[in-house]
Scaffold this motif. Structure first.
Motif, PDB file in Angstrom:
ATOM      1  N   GLN A 127      -0.029 -17.115 -86.096  1.00  0.00           N
ATOM      2  CA  GLN A 127       0.780 -16.635 -84.977  1.00  0.00           C
ATOM      3  C   GLN A 127       1.785 -17.695 -84.527  1.00  0.00           C
ATOM      4  O   GLN A 127       2.928 -17.372 -84.190  1.00  0.00           O
ATOM      5  CB  GLN A 127      -0.132 -16.228 -83.816  1.00  0.00           C
ATOM      6  N   GLU A 128       1.355 -18.950 -84.521  1.00  0.00           N
ATOM      7  CA  GLU A 128       2.290 -20.027 -84.178  1.00  0.00           C
ATOM      8  C   GLU A 128       3.452 -20.053 -85.167  1.00  0.00           C
ATOM      9  O   GLU A 128       4.619 -20.206 -84.776  1.00  0.00           O
ATOM     10  CB  GLU A 128       1.575 -21.377 -84.189  1.00  0.00           C
ATOM     11  N   GLU A 129       3.150 -19.884 -86.437  1.00  0.00           N
ATOM     12  CA  GLU A 129       4.199 -19.888 -87.453  1.00  0.00           C
ATOM     13  C   GLU A 129       5.147 -18.703 -87.265  1.00  0.00           C
ATOM     14  O   GLU A 129       6.362 -18.823 -87.475  1.00  0.00           O
ATOM     15  CB  GLU A 129       3.577 -19.842 -88.850  1.00  0.00           C
ATOM     16  N   ALA A 130       4.613 -17.560 -86.844  1.00  0.00           N
ATOM     17  CA  ALA A 130       5.461 -16.384 -86.609  1.00  0.00           C
ATOM     18  C   ALA A 130       6.432 -16.641 -85.456  1.00  0.00           C
ATOM     19  O   ALA A 130       7.594 -16.213 -85.504  1.00  0.00           O
ATOM     20  CB  ALA A 130       4.590 -15.167 -86.308  1.00  0.00           C
ATOM     21  N   ILE A 131       5.967 -17.335 -84.431  1.00  0.00           N
ATOM     22  CA  ILE A 131       6.839 -17.678 -83.298  1.00  0.00           C
ATOM     23  C   ILE A 131       7.956 -18.604 -83.773  1.00  0.00           C
ATOM     24  O   ILE A 131       9.132 -18.406 -83.457  1.00  0.00           O
ATOM     25  CB  ILE A 131       6.020 -18.334 -82.170  1.00  0.00           C
ATOM     26  N   ALA A 154      12.374 -10.725 -81.192  1.00  0.00           N
ATOM     27  CA  ALA A 154      11.234 -10.990 -82.079  1.00  0.00           C
ATOM     28  C   ALA A 154      10.486 -12.248 -81.648  1.00  0.00           C
ATOM     29  O   ALA A 154       9.250 -12.317 -81.746  1.00  0.00           O
ATOM     30  CB  ALA A 154      11.714 -11.129 -83.521  1.00  0.00           C
ATOM     31  N   PHE A 155      11.214 -13.242 -81.154  1.00  0.00           N
ATOM     32  CA  PHE A 155      10.590 -14.468 -80.655  1.00  0.00           C
ATOM     33  C   PHE A 155       9.673 -14.160 -79.475  1.00  0.00           C
ATOM     34  O   PHE A 155       8.507 -14.584 -79.438  1.00  0.00           O
ATOM     35  CB  PHE A 155      11.677 -15.463 -80.244  1.00  0.00           C
ATOM     36  N   HIS A 156      10.176 -13.412 -78.511  1.00  0.00           N
ATOM     37  CA  HIS A 156       9.378 -13.104 -77.324  1.00  0.00           C
ATOM     38  C   HIS A 156       8.201 -12.180 -77.664  1.00  0.00           C
ATOM     39  O   HIS A 156       7.107 -12.336 -77.107  1.00  0.00           O
ATOM     40  CB  HIS A 156      10.274 -12.492 -76.246  1.00  0.00           C
ATOM     41  N   LEU A 157       8.424 -11.259 -78.577  1.00  0.00           N
ATOM     42  CA  LEU A 157       7.330 -10.374 -78.987  1.00  0.00           C
ATOM     43  C   LEU A 157       6.246 -11.164 -79.718  1.00  0.00           C
ATOM     44  O   LEU A 157       5.044 -10.910 -79.528  1.00  0.00           O
ATOM     45  CB  LEU A 157       7.868  -9.257 -79.882  1.00  0.00           C
ATOM     46  N   ALA A 158       6.636 -12.131 -80.539  1.00  0.00           N
ATOM     47  CA  ALA A 158       5.655 -12.944 -81.270  1.00  0.00           C
ATOM     48  C   ALA A 158       4.762 -13.721 -80.304  1.00  0.00           C
ATOM     49  O   ALA A 158       3.564 -13.903 -80.562  1.00  0.00           O
ATOM     50  CB  ALA A 158       6.371 -13.900 -82.221  1.00  0.00           C
ATOM     51  N   ILE A 159       5.325 -14.174 -79.198  1.00  0.00           N
ATOM     52  CA  ILE A 159       4.515 -14.866 -78.192  1.00  0.00           C
ATOM     53  C   ILE A 159       3.524 -13.895 -77.562  1.00  0.00           C
ATOM     54  O   ILE A 159       2.342 -14.221 -77.378  1.00  0.00           O
ATOM     55  CB  ILE A 159       5.414 -15.512 -77.125  1.00  0.00           C
ATOM     56  N   ALA A 160       3.985 -12.697 -77.233  1.00  0.00           N
ATOM     57  CA  ALA A 160       3.080 -11.690 -76.670  1.00  0.00           C
ATOM     58  C   ALA A 160       1.959 -11.368 -77.650  1.00  0.00           C
ATOM     59  O   ALA A 160       0.784 -11.245 -77.264  1.00  0.00           O
ATOM     60  CB  ALA A 160       3.863 -10.426 -76.314  1.00  0.00           C
ATOM     61  N   GLN A 161       2.295 -11.249 -78.920  1.00  0.00           N
ATOM     62  CA  GLN A 161       1.281 -10.938 -79.933  1.00  0.00           C
ATOM     63  C   GLN A 161       0.256 -12.061 -80.062  1.00  0.00           C
ATOM     64  O   GLN A 161      -0.915 -11.816 -80.368  1.00  0.00           O
ATOM     65  CB  GLN A 161       1.962 -10.670 -81.271  1.00  0.00           C
TER      66      GLN A 161
END
Length: 239
Positions: A127-131, A154-161
């Motif tokens: 998940q960190e890598e996705a952010i 996508a950046f903000h959604l990755a944090i939510a995920q």
């Protein structure tokens, strides 16, 4: 000079704001003009009696606002000033979007600040890598001159995920790319201003590093600062 180890985050933010407002005034009044070099970090530390961290936070916000631009190996310089936020430059549809944009930013501050904190202690390496990847994609789009709204979202959604909490994920997903304010104001110069957009990416980097360090408090502050900066920019439209 202040020692960061002895200065709390809220006091550090206030100190940075003093530096920001002083330098902004020098630029807007003409004491510093396009192409002028700002004092060095050491000089600013001495002038304001603050730490280097405070100076760097102040410069980052000025850069995000399009007032200054760094030049590798040379320093930070006053940027060419873009036209300001003015109703005259907006379409009727954009003007109508102002209240909704401010309401949505207010909602995002309430939700995303805590989401950043939770993701800081809960995120997996994947998940960190996705952010990180989302922000890297945004930088690539900036450099290519392409639209950046989808990568920003996508950046903000990755944090939510990374919270692993479906309510945070659903809250952010619900609004989609529309939650990124500049998606509603395509005629504003900042939507394609490279310095402005790279400043946003730099704000993202500070959030990423706090999440990577598993530091919830700093993640909260970094996300709050990021969204408050956006709120300040778009509040100017309502004046």
């Amino acid at each position: 000079m202040n020692n960061d180890g002895k200065v709390g985050p809220h006091r550090r933010q206030r100190l940075a704001q003093t530096v920001i407002e002083t330098l902004r005034d020098r630029i807007t009044t003409g004491d510093l003009t396009e192409g002028d070099q700002l004092p060095t970090e050491i000089q600013l530390e001495s002038e304001f009696g603050v730490s280097r961290t405070v100076v760097r936070e102040a410069i980052a916000e000025l850069r995000a606002g399009g007032l200054v631009t760094p030049v590798q190996g040379k320093g930070v310089f006053v940027a060419r000033q873009q036209p300001g936020f003015r109703h005259a430059s907006l379409t009727p549809r954009e003007i109508k979007s102002i209240p909704e944009t401010l309401e949505l930013l207010e909602f995002r501050i309430a939700v995303e600040v805590e989401a950043a904190a939770i993701s800081a202690y809960r995120r997996s390496p994947h998940q960190e890598e996705a952010i990180r990847a989302a922000n890297q994609q945004m930088v690539a789009e900036i450099q290519a001159g392409n639209p950046t709204v989808d990568a920003d979202f996508a950046f903000h959604l990755a944090i939510a995920q990374a919270t692993d909490n479906r309510y945070y994920i659903e809250s952010i997903s619900r609004f989609g790319a529309r939650s990124i304010p500049r998606s509603q104001f395509p005629t504003l110069p900042d939507t394609s201003n490279v310095d402005y957009l790279m400043g946003i990416a730099a704000e993202h980097d500070r959030i990423i590093e706090a999440i990577a360090d598993q530091d919830p408090d700093t993640a909260r502050i970094a996300m709050r600062d990021h969204l408050l900066n956006s709120q300040k920019r778009y509040r100017r439209l309502a004046r």
